[in-house]
Scaffold this motif. Structure first.
Motif, mmCIF file in Angstrom:
data_model
loop_
_atom_site.group_PDB
_atom_site.id
_atom_site.type_symbol
_atom_site.label_atom_id
_atom_site.label_comp_id
_atom_site.label_asym_id
_atom_site.label_seq_id
_atom_site.Cartn_x
_atom_site.Cartn_y
_atom_site.Cartn_z
ATOM 1 N N ASN A 9 0.822 -1.213 0.000
ATOM 2 C CA ASN A 9 0.000 0.000 0.000
ATOM 3 C C ASN A 9 0.854 1.260 0.000
ATOM 4 O O ASN A 9 0.534 2.232 -0.686
ATOM 5 N N ARG A 12 2.229 1.699 -3.551
ATOM 6 C CA ARG A 12 1.165 2.182 -4.448
ATOM 7 C C ARG A 12 0.879 3.666 -4.222
ATOM 8 O O ARG A 12 0.710 4.422 -5.179
ATOM 9 N N ARG A 13 0.808 4.070 -2.956
ATOM 10 C CA ARG A 13 0.548 5.488 -2.646
ATOM 11 C C ARG A 13 1.660 6.375 -3.192
ATOM 12 O O ARG A 13 1.399 7.449 -3.744
ATOM 13 N N ALA A 15 3.557 5.763 -5.761
ATOM 14 C CA ALA A 15 3.412 5.791 -7.223
ATOM 15 C C ALA A 15 2.324 6.767 -7.638
ATOM 16 O O ALA A 15 2.514 7.576 -8.552
ATOM 17 N N GLN A 16 1.195 6.716 -6.980
ATOM 18 C CA GLN A 16 0.076 7.600 -7.330
ATOM 19 C C GLN A 16 0.389 9.053 -7.016
ATOM 20 O O GLN A 16 0.041 9.947 -7.775
ATOM 21 N N ARG A 17 1.051 9.297 -5.882
ATOM 22 C CA ARG A 17 1.388 10.668 -5.492
ATOM 23 C C ARG A 17 2.359 11.310 -6.484
ATOM 24 O O ARG A 17 2.211 12.465 -6.851
ATOM 25 N N GLY A 20 0.727 9.876 -10.568
ATOM 26 C CA GLY A 20 -0.696 10.010 -10.869
ATOM 27 C C GLY A 20 -1.438 8.697 -10.702
ATOM 28 O O GLY A 20 -0.848 7.634 -10.505
ATOM 29 N N ALA A 21 -2.745 8.799 -10.799
ATOM 30 C CA ALA A 21 -3.629 7.662 -10.527
ATOM 31 C C ALA A 21 -3.450 6.500 -11.494
ATOM 32 O O ALA A 21 -3.748 5.353 -11.160
ATOM 33 N N ASP A 22 -2.963 6.751 -12.698
ATOM 34 C CA ASP A 22 -2.823 5.691 -13.696
ATOM 35 C C ASP A 22 -1.478 4.969 -13.630
ATOM 36 O O ASP A 22 -1.204 4.104 -14.467
ATOM 37 N N ALA A 23 -0.645 5.307 -12.662
ATOM 38 C CA ALA A 23 0.671 4.676 -12.543
ATOM 39 C C ALA A 23 0.531 3.188 -12.237
ATOM 40 O O ALA A 23 -0.395 2.756 -11.553
ATOM 41 N N ARG A 24 1.459 2.413 -12.763
ATOM 42 C CA ARG A 24 1.539 0.985 -12.493
ATOM 43 C C ARG A 24 2.892 0.708 -11.834
ATOM 44 O O ARG A 24 3.896 1.325 -12.198
ATOM 45 N N THR A 47 4.327 4.540 -16.484
ATOM 46 C CA THR A 47 3.294 5.527 -16.764
ATOM 47 C C THR A 47 3.241 5.741 -18.270
ATOM 48 O O THR A 47 4.257 5.628 -18.956
#
Length: 99
Positions: A9, A12-13, A15-17, A20-24, A47
């Motif tokens: 978690n 993932r946070r 990566a998103q921060r 962005g939300a579409d990051a893998r 991304t």
């Protein structure tokens, strides 16, 4: 995979921060294998965006991960829309576990 739910978690946070939300993000290497011990955390961030300054983004990712996971050996590779193909990305995608 030998990462805890809290570690997944946190990754993932981060990566998103940063991306962005579409990051893998995928973990690969020894940490992706249940039968191994020790080792560093090898992460592939992906991304579809085109990043103007990949070095800056890599530093942001590594800093966010260090704050979230503590002082651990963490290797980060980043694949954006401008990244040329390289064997390390193919290996990470083929052997990695998507988080």
């Amino acid at each position: 995979m030998r990462l805890t739910t809290d570690q997944v978690n946190a990754i993932r946070r981060a990566a998103q921060r940063v991306l962005g939300a579409d990051a893998r993000v995928s973990v690969f290497g020894s940490m992706a294998l249940d039968d191994r011990r020790g080792g560093d955390i090898d992460l592939l961030f992906e991304t579809d965006a085109r990043l103007d300054n990949r070095a800056k983004v890599l530093c942001q990712l590594h800093g966010a991960l260090t704050l979230a996971l503590g002082d651990r050996k963490i290797d980060v590779i980043l694949n954006d829309a401008n990244t040329p193909s390289a064997p390390v990305f193919e290996i990470a995608k083929r052997t990695g576990v998507l988080l």
